[in-house]
Design a protein around this motif. Structure first.
Motif, PDB file in Angstrom:
ATOM      1  N   ALA A   1       4.214   9.118 -13.336  1.00 25.77           N
ATOM      2  CA  ALA A   1       5.142  10.306 -12.593  1.00 25.77           C
ATOM      3  C   ALA A   1       5.080   9.980 -11.071  1.00 25.77           C
ATOM      4  O   ALA A   1       6.109  10.035 -10.435  1.00 25.77           O
ATOM      5  CB  ALA A   1       4.780  11.482 -13.030  1.00 25.77           C
ATOM      6  N   THR A   2       3.816  10.053 -10.669  1.00 28.19           N
ATOM      7  CA  THR A   2       3.666  10.076  -9.447  1.00 28.19           C
ATOM      8  C   THR A   2       4.360   8.589  -8.597  1.00 28.19           C
ATOM      9  O   THR A   2       4.974   8.541  -7.586  1.00 28.19           O
ATOM     10  CB  THR A   2       2.328  10.001  -8.855  1.00 28.19           C
ATOM     11  OG1 THR A   2       1.396   9.078  -9.191  1.00 28.19           O
ATOM     12  CG2 THR A   2       1.608  11.554  -8.911  1.00 28.19           C
ATOM     13  N   LEU A   3       4.152   7.369  -9.257  1.00 30.31           N
ATOM     14  CA  LEU A   3       4.593   6.011  -8.911  1.00 30.31           C
ATOM     15  C   LEU A   3       5.977   6.107  -9.119  1.00 30.31           C
ATOM     16  O   LEU A   3       6.705   5.545  -8.240  1.00 30.31           O
ATOM     17  CB  LEU A   3       4.101   4.812  -9.805  1.00 30.31           C
ATOM     18  CG  LEU A   3       2.398   4.648  -9.438  1.00 30.31           C
ATOM     19  CD1 LEU A   3       1.756   3.537 -10.470  1.00 30.31           C
ATOM     20  CD2 LEU A   3       2.376   3.935  -8.066  1.00 30.31           C
TER      21      LEU A   3
ATOM     22  N   VAL B   1      -2.861  -8.762  -9.227  1.00 30.46           N
ATOM     23  CA  VAL B   1      -1.844  -7.883  -8.933  1.00 30.46           C
ATOM     24  C   VAL B   1      -0.638  -8.292  -8.829  1.00 30.46           C
ATOM     25  O   VAL B   1       0.559  -7.671  -9.526  1.00 30.46           O
ATOM     26  CB  VAL B   1      -2.282  -7.250  -7.539  1.00 30.46           C
ATOM     27  CG1 VAL B   1      -1.131  -6.067  -7.256  1.00 30.46           C
ATOM     28  CG2 VAL B   1      -3.578  -6.469  -7.673  1.00 30.46           C
ATOM     29  N   PHE B   2      -0.404  -9.477  -8.454  1.00 37.36           N
ATOM     30  CA  PHE B   2       0.832 -10.309  -8.437  1.00 37.36           C
ATOM     31  C   PHE B   2       1.483 -10.584  -9.887  1.00 37.36           C
ATOM     32  O   PHE B   2       2.792 -10.358 -10.337  1.00 37.36           O
ATOM     33  CB  PHE B   2       0.847 -11.425  -7.711  1.00 37.36           C
ATOM     34  CG  PHE B   2       0.896 -10.916  -5.968  1.00 37.36           C
ATOM     35  CD1 PHE B   2       2.112 -10.574  -5.548  1.00 37.36           C
ATOM     36  CD2 PHE B   2      -0.344 -11.043  -5.448  1.00 37.36           C
ATOM     37  CE1 PHE B   2       2.042 -10.116  -3.962  1.00 37.36           C
ATOM     38  CE2 PHE B   2      -0.490 -10.885  -4.043  1.00 37.36           C
ATOM     39  CZ  PHE B   2       0.882 -10.235  -3.314  1.00 37.36           C
TER      40      PHE B   2
ATOM     41  N   HIS C   1       2.441  -5.677 -10.539  1.00 42.42           N
ATOM     42  CA  HIS C   1       1.978  -4.368 -10.061  1.00 42.42           C
ATOM     43  C   HIS C   1       2.329  -4.150  -8.645  1.00 42.42           C
ATOM     44  O   HIS C   1       1.637  -3.304  -7.854  1.00 42.42           O
ATOM     45  CB  HIS C   1       0.821  -4.087 -10.533  1.00 42.42           C
ATOM     46  CG  HIS C   1       0.406  -3.812 -11.649  1.00 42.42           C
ATOM     47  ND1 HIS C   1      -0.717  -3.131 -12.363  1.00 42.42           N
ATOM     48  CD2 HIS C   1       1.369  -3.985 -12.844  1.00 42.42           C
ATOM     49  CE1 HIS C   1      -0.401  -3.114 -13.638  1.00 42.42           C
ATOM     50  NE2 HIS C   1       0.626  -3.509 -14.090  1.00 42.42           N
ATOM     51  N   LEU C   2       3.297  -4.932  -7.857  1.00 44.78           N
ATOM     52  CA  LEU C   2       3.265  -4.823  -6.272  1.00 44.78           C
ATOM     53  C   LEU C   2       4.825  -4.713  -6.022  1.00 44.78           C
ATOM     54  O   LEU C   2       5.747  -5.440  -6.443  1.00 44.78           O
ATOM     55  CB  LEU C   2       2.654  -6.087  -5.830  1.00 44.78           C
ATOM     56  CG  LEU C   2       2.514  -5.882  -4.082  1.00 44.78           C
ATOM     57  CD1 LEU C   2       1.407  -6.438  -3.617  1.00 44.78           C
ATOM     58  CD2 LEU C   2       3.818  -6.739  -3.546  1.00 44.78           C
TER      59      LEU C   2
ATOM     60  N   PRO D   1      -4.524  -2.273 -10.604  1.00 44.27           N
ATOM     61  CA  PRO D   1      -4.017  -1.060  -9.742  1.00 44.27           C
ATOM     62  C   PRO D   1      -2.655  -1.550  -9.083  1.00 44.27           C
ATOM     63  O   PRO D   1      -2.170  -2.783  -9.396  1.00 44.27           O
ATOM     64  CB  PRO D   1      -5.055  -1.425  -8.395  1.00 44.27           C
ATOM     65  CG  PRO D   1      -6.140  -1.951  -9.034  1.00 44.27           C
ATOM     66  CD  PRO D   1      -5.904  -2.899 -10.093  1.00 44.27           C
ATOM     67  N   TRP D   2      -2.031  -0.655  -8.969  1.00 43.35           N
ATOM     68  CA  TRP D   2      -0.498  -0.653  -8.275  1.00 43.35           C
ATOM     69  C   TRP D   2      -0.509  -0.559  -6.854  1.00 43.35           C
ATOM     70  O   TRP D   2      -1.312   0.195  -6.402  1.00 43.35           O
ATOM     71  CB  TRP D   2       0.408   0.254  -8.918  1.00 43.35           C
ATOM     72  CG  TRP D   2       1.066   0.185 -10.061  1.00 43.35           C
ATOM     73  CD1 TRP D   2       2.194  -0.544 -10.392  1.00 43.35           C
ATOM     74  CD2 TRP D   2       0.635   0.181 -11.733  1.00 43.35           C
ATOM     75  NE1 TRP D   2       2.342  -0.608 -11.830  1.00 43.35           N
ATOM     76  CE2 TRP D   2       1.550  -0.144 -12.419  1.00 43.35           C
ATOM     77  CE3 TRP D   2      -0.652   0.603 -12.056  1.00 43.35           C
ATOM     78  CZ2 TRP D   2       1.220  -0.578 -13.840  1.00 43.35           C
ATOM     79  CZ3 TRP D   2      -0.990   0.490 -13.237  1.00 43.35           C
ATOM     80  CH2 TRP D   2      -0.128   0.194 -14.308  1.00 43.35           C
ATOM     81  N   VAL D   3       0.252  -1.567  -6.313  1.00 37.57           N
ATOM     82  CA  VAL D   3       0.334  -1.620  -4.793  1.00 37.57           C
ATOM     83  C   VAL D   3       1.828  -1.335  -4.339  1.00 37.57           C
ATOM     84  O   VAL D   3       2.610  -1.881  -4.700  1.00 37.57           O
ATOM     85  CB  VAL D   3      -0.415  -2.829  -4.273  1.00 37.57           C
ATOM     86  CG1 VAL D   3       0.082  -3.055  -2.717  1.00 37.57           C
ATOM     87  CG2 VAL D   3      -1.757  -3.280  -4.526  1.00 37.57           C
TER      88      VAL D   3
END
Ligand SMILES: [Zn+2]
Length: 568
Positions: A52-54, A313-314, A318-319, A342-344
């Protein structure tokens, strides 16, 4: 999401059945099973909440995302209330049975210990539930409102005869422009827009500060407003006092730097508009692909494991780097849990600074991935250690670039930039924290928004002395700082983190390869130990003023070096 909500509901109902099993005599293995179940429940809750926040960060103007976030907040508050009995029981438990259960709690130990530190500040279960419920329509709602109001601001700048409509992130690019008039106009436009809403934004701040006081000081009996943050960070009050004192004693270093900068720019006196002015003409930009390459390269040179983790991450997509209207400004890294990369979020615009931000956020991601062997409760370090890998990552990138760059103008620009940056993460943030301390006291005494602005100008004077001329519109700067709204006293964590990293980086330069395992170990500890203890293991005493002074000595040497370069 419906399935996730249903699962959460089922698991929460299951967890609630453990309420009667919690007794001082219970077997350690049963206790551990219950904690484990709670962790799994939390992982699921975090997945839902962060989705939700993302989504909201990706487009703060999307009504669907807004409503969904509000709905999830409501669900989470209900969920927290249903599982609250565990932490309340644990905190209320006598020391002796607690010691017995802690002895075999494995990776959960520090999390459980830290929870008990809150024992003197915990309310009755019914009261805690009321606080949670009222927060969703109180402080949390005010923060969502603040974000919704400020993220839709449009800033108008006339560039080369054409009026451009810009987001905050885009307008801030111009404060690093070579043309002094553009820098001035950019800042004035920024605070014109914030200033127009200042009565409303200031009122939101006053209300949040009053809410913080009502809850933390009056209801929970913290000695003062900052003490609540300090305990959450698990940093002892005297350490924070020492840190902020040492900062106040070192304002002269940056004032000297600003005088040097005014000489370099050919100005009699630096204006606040010129703080981030480039001293050498180096408008070099970097494509997104080039930036990725540089960042991964610099990580790889330190340790290939770091580059590999950043690459993940790439690879996992997630970026989010694109600049879009309505997208949250700035940059962050979001860690959902140990089982997810993690998401960036970035707003990549091609400046060297954007590459640095990329290194910073990927540093965060690496920190989380190195500590993913821990539980969801012990993976993430407390705030002051949270900036360690990120700032260290930035320094690796800068060093790498300094090593490659042959153009003296670009090198000089990088060095100046590094001091600029240390200013904005160390001194600027320390003075925000000092302002917060003052503002919380003033609001308690009934201070008006205008009085707070006067206090803010005073704060800037203390910071800049005679070295920098501060335009009157900077009285509205404080209403533009989201951190002081949504996480009171968060900002000193940046000061703490950056000074700490300067010291760690010194160790790295002195020791080379021998330093690496100690550093990676520090990161891999995550949040499974008290910060003071993690750092003591790395040979650092955070109680000592001398340790913090050591960080400033590094900056002093950088300024010496720059004065030398400038004289040549
Ligand atoms: Zn950060």
């Amino acid at each position: 999401m419906q399935q996730a909500f249903a699962d959460l509901e089922a698991e929460a109902a299951c967890f609630e059945k453990h309420r009667t099993q919690l007794t001082p005599e219970m077997a350690a293995t049963d206790f551990l099973d219950i904690v484990h179940e709670l962790e799994m429940l939390n992982r699921l809750a975090m997945r839902i909440f962060d989705f939700a926040t993302l989504s909201f960060a990706a487009d703060t103007q999307d009504q669907g995302a807004q409503t969904f976030l509000a709905q999830v907040r409501q669900t989470m508050a209900g969920f927290e209330n249903r599982t609250l009995f565990f932490s309340l029981w644990w905190k209320a438990l006598d020391d002796e049975p607690a010691r017995r259960l802690l002895a075999s709690s494995g990776d959960y130990r520090y999390w459980l210990e830290q929870m008990r530190n809150f024992k003197p500040h915990t309310l009755l279960e019914t009261e805690e539930k009321i606080v949670n419920i009222k927060n969703t329509t109180g402080a949390s709602a005010l923060n969502t409102l603040y974000a919704a109001i400020t993220n839709r601001y449009v800033f108008r700048l006339e560039i080369a005869g054409e009026v451009k409509e810009l987001t905050r992130g885009e307008v801030m690019v111009y404060v690093r422009e070579a043309d002094p008039e553009i820098r001035k106009t950019a800042y004035q436009e920024m605070y014109r827009v914030y200033g127009q809403d200042a009565p409303v934004l200031g009122q939101i701040y006053q209300t949040l500060v009053q809410d913080w006081r009502n809850e933390q000081v009056d209801l929970r009996h913290y000695s003062d407003p900052i003490a609540a943050r300090n305990l959450a960070n698990d940093i002892p009050d005297p350490v924070v006092d020492t840190l902020l004192d040492v900062c106040q004693r070192n304002t002269a270093i940056y004032q000297r730097y600003f005088r040097l900068k005014s000489r370099m720019l050919g100005m009699p006196r630096l204006r606040r508009y010129d703080i981030y002015a480039p001293v050498a003409k180096a408008d070099k930009t970097f494509s997104f692909e080039r930036a990725i390459e540089m960042v991964l390269d610099s990580f790889d040179r330190f340790d290939p494991r770091m580059a590999k983790l950043a690459l993940r991450v790439f690879e996992d997509k997630h970026l989010d780097s694109e600049v879009r209207k309505g997208k949250r400004s700035g940059a962050f890294c979001d860690t959902v849990g140990p089982d997810l990369t993690p998401w960036v979020l970035l707003n990549y615009q091609g400046r060297a600074d954007d590459a640095r931000t990329m290194a910073h956020e990927l540093g965060h991601a690496i920190h989380s991935m190195l500590s993913e062997g821990h539980s969801a409760f012990t993976q993430q370090p407390s705030l002051p250690l949270a900036e360690t890998a990120s700032t260290f990552g930035e320094m690796l990138l800068i060093d790498h670039l300094l090593g490659q760059e042959e153009d003296p103008a670009v090198r000089r620009d990088l060095l100046f930039h590094q001091v600029d940056d240390s200013y904005s993460t160390i001194m600027r943030q320390a003075f925000f924290a000092l302002f917060e301390r003052k503002a919380h006291a003033m609001i308690q005494q009934g201070a008006s928004v205008d009085e707070l602005s006067e206090a803010y100008l005073e704060n800037l004077k203390g910071q800049f002395g005679e070295a920098v001329e501060v335009g009157d519109e900077f009285r509205w700067e404080w209403v533009s700082i989201p951190h002081i709204y949504h996480t009171p006293f968060y900002v000193y964590a940046y000061t703490f983190g950056q000074l700490l990293v300067l010291s760690l980086y010194q160790q790295y330069q002195a020791e080379g390869t021998a330093f690496k395992p100690r550093y990676l170990e520090l990161l891999a500890t995550g949040g499974s130990e008290a910060p003071a203890k993690i750092l003591a293991t790395a040979g650092i005493d955070i109680y000592s003023a001398q340790f913090w002074q050591g960080g400033f000595d590094v900056i002093q040497r950088l300024v010496d070096q720059l004065e030398h370069v400038a004289a040549a």
